[in-house]
Design an enzyme around this catalytic site. Structure first.
Site, mmCIF file in Angstrom:
data_model
loop_
_atom_site.group_PDB
_atom_site.id
_atom_site.type_symbol
_atom_site.label_atom_id
_atom_site.label_comp_id
_atom_site.label_asym_id
_atom_site.label_seq_id
_atom_site.Cartn_x
_atom_site.Cartn_y
_atom_site.Cartn_z
ATOM 1 N N GLU A 59 17.470 -3.820 6.799
ATOM 2 C CA GLU A 59 18.817 -4.268 7.123
ATOM 3 C C GLU A 59 19.676 -3.116 7.640
ATOM 4 O O GLU A 59 20.502 -3.302 8.542
ATOM 5 C CB GLU A 59 19.472 -4.904 5.899
ATOM 6 C CG GLU A 59 18.816 -6.178 5.409
ATOM 7 C CD GLU A 59 17.605 -5.924 4.517
ATOM 8 O OE1 GLU A 59 16.982 -6.910 4.094
ATOM 9 O OE2 GLU A 59 17.282 -4.743 4.241
ATOM 10 N N PRO A 263 2.619 2.281 4.810
ATOM 11 C CA PRO A 263 3.034 1.239 3.867
ATOM 12 C C PRO A 263 4.516 0.913 3.991
ATOM 13 O O PRO A 263 5.342 1.782 4.304
ATOM 14 C CB PRO A 263 2.720 1.854 2.495
ATOM 15 C CG PRO A 263 1.677 2.897 2.782
ATOM 16 C CD PRO A 263 2.032 3.443 4.130
ATOM 17 N N ARG A 264 4.840 -0.349 3.730
ATOM 18 C CA ARG A 264 6.236 -0.801 3.847
ATOM 19 C C ARG A 264 7.128 -0.096 2.838
ATOM 20 O O ARG A 264 8.261 0.239 3.132
ATOM 21 C CB ARG A 264 6.279 -2.326 3.609
ATOM 22 C CG ARG A 264 7.679 -2.934 3.552
ATOM 23 C CD ARG A 264 8.299 -2.991 4.924
ATOM 24 N NE ARG A 264 9.593 -3.654 4.882
ATOM 25 C CZ ARG A 264 10.749 -3.040 4.658
ATOM 26 N NH1 ARG A 264 10.762 -1.733 4.433
ATOM 27 N NH2 ARG A 264 11.886 -3.710 4.679
ATOM 28 N N ASN A 330 9.116 -6.939 10.597
ATOM 29 C CA ASN A 330 9.765 -6.964 11.908
ATOM 30 C C ASN A 330 8.838 -6.450 13.010
ATOM 31 O O ASN A 330 8.392 -5.309 12.976
ATOM 32 C CB ASN A 330 11.040 -6.109 11.830
ATOM 33 C CG ASN A 330 11.720 -5.940 13.163
ATOM 34 O OD1 ASN A 330 11.579 -6.770 14.049
ATOM 35 N ND2 ASN A 330 12.470 -4.860 13.296
#
Length: 416
Positions: A59, A263-264, A330
């Site tokens: 975000e 990794p996220r 995304n």
């Protein structure tokens, strides 16, 4: 309903404290500024404030063009950027430095949110994506604060969940001055849940431009990988995906492929390192800042704020969260960097963007890890196919810009 919600929050108070303590053990950043979680802050600046809430990393990155546009349109104001996570706050520091005021949003206790709003007294509030905190929203309405939900998205799964709390969600959404939805389907869902002024403005993430310094660094990173070596990026991977991908590549693809795994969540860096070691995969860490040896099979992207550099350094990008049923991450940034995109079957978090990217020829969706490995192997052996998809990705990203300007037209500031 809000009364019952608040009672439940107070019953969960000990768990909130325990959660902070647990996160503090995993990383000291979680306990820094702990008082802000309960509405206690340092002195507020003298300048009028526009408050923008971006819960975490994604975000915050998406908010970048909006923050810069607000600063340009309202130079007399400062932007107050709030977060829920330490990684979100760190991303805000990287992107904006001292050009914004930053703090944590408090837990949604009535007293805490009242202290927050009375301390900073913003002229307007902007909440990114789908953050619905009933007591915070109620406190904003009591103070006649214009409050906007922007870049708003709502998957079918989330819509069904929110419907179970109809009265609470309906009154909260109705209190927003306006809702700027990413797509027509998102707008219909928000309207069905009780939001009043809902407009389709598009996705802010299309307006995030790859930073030139990141692209330059990415080219240097690619040289360290080996300019002639095919590079597959596994971006923003989630739990179990790394194992699925490595198994499939072993079965299907050639050993010359270098797999870069990012990794996220940074707390999983060590978990993925242990996975690579347990499988006997020769790997190097990005944080070691060393040239990649020819016999290295994988690079662990254990760094923050470098995703555009990773995109610039790869030939093909797989976007994580999509091989497992987590809705996908995304894919727009990869397209903006001009990279062919591969996604798994689960894309409900970015359903419209994924569908449009596939239609544009910028992305290919695969049903499972084996199909992903086969498609990656095919593309990495076909430079013309990679070039066509790269051109399609850039065209797709450029065609959908403009959400920032449309959202900016919605926002009105309260006079003091």
């Amino acid at each position: 309903m809000r009364f019952l919600y608040t009672v439940l929050l107070y019953l969960l108070w000990p768990f909130a404290l325990a959660l902070l303590a647990w996160r503090g053990r995993r990383g000291p950043g979680a306990l820094r500024h702990a008082g802000e979680r309960f509405g206690y802050y340092a002195a507020a600046p003298d300048a009028p404030l526009i408050w923008l809430h971006a819960v975490s990393v994604g975000e915050t990155r998406a908010a970048e063009p909006l923050v810069r546009a607000l600063q340009a349109r309202h130079p007399q104001c400062r932007v107050l950027l709030t977060h829920m996570t330490p990684t979100g706050r760190e991303t805000g520091e990287t992107l904006f430095g001292g050009r914004v005021v930053r703090c944590y949003i408090p837990f949604d206790f009535p007293g805490a949110v009242a202290r927050f709003l009375d301390h900073y007294r913003p002229r307007a509030g902007i909440v990114m994506e789908t953050e619905i905190w009933p007591n915070l929203i109620h406190a904003a309405r009591e103070r006649a604060l214009p409050l906007y939900l922007v870049n708003a998205r709502l998957s079918g799964k989330s819509f069904a969940s929110y419907r179970r709390f109809g009265g609470l969600v309906r009154s909260s959404l109705a209190a927003f001055t306006a809702v700027a939805a990413q797509s027509g389907e998102d707008a219909r869902r928000f309207t069905a849940l009780g939001a009043r002024d809902v407009r389709v403005t598009g996705n802010l993430k299309f307006d995030v431009a790859p930073p030139p310094d990141q692209l330059k660094f990415g080219r240097a990173l690619r040289r360290s990988f080996g300019s002639a070596r095919p590079v597959l990026l596994a971006a923003s991977t989630r739990e179990r995906e790394e194992a699925l991908l490595l198994d499939a590549l072993d079965r299907v693809a050639g050993p010359e492929i270098l797999v870069v795994i990012v990794p996220r969540h940074p707390q999983r860096f060590e978990e993925v390192a242990r996975l690579l070691e347990a499988r006997g995969v020769r790997y190097q860490r990005r944080s070691a800042n060393a040239a990649i040896a020819p016999e290295t099979r994988a690079v662990l992207g254990d760094s923050m704020g470098e995703m555009f550099a990773y995109y610039a350094a790869c030939d093909v990008a797989f976007i994580g969260g999509s091989l497992v049923p987590l809705g996908g991450q995304n894919l727009i940034e990869a397209c903006a960097a001009g990279k062919p995109v591969l996604i798994g079957p689960s894309t409900y978090n970015f359903a419209e963007a994924a569908a449009l990217a596939i239609e544009a020829g910028a992305a290919i969706q695969v049903p499972d890890a084996d199909a992903l490995a086969r498609e990656a192997d095919r593309l990495l052996r076909d430079p013309d196919a990679v070039r066509r998809m790269s051109e399609a990705a850039l065209a797709f990203a450029n065609a959908h810009r403009g959400a920032t300007a449309r959202i900016l037209e919605l926002i009105e500031l309260r006079d003091h």
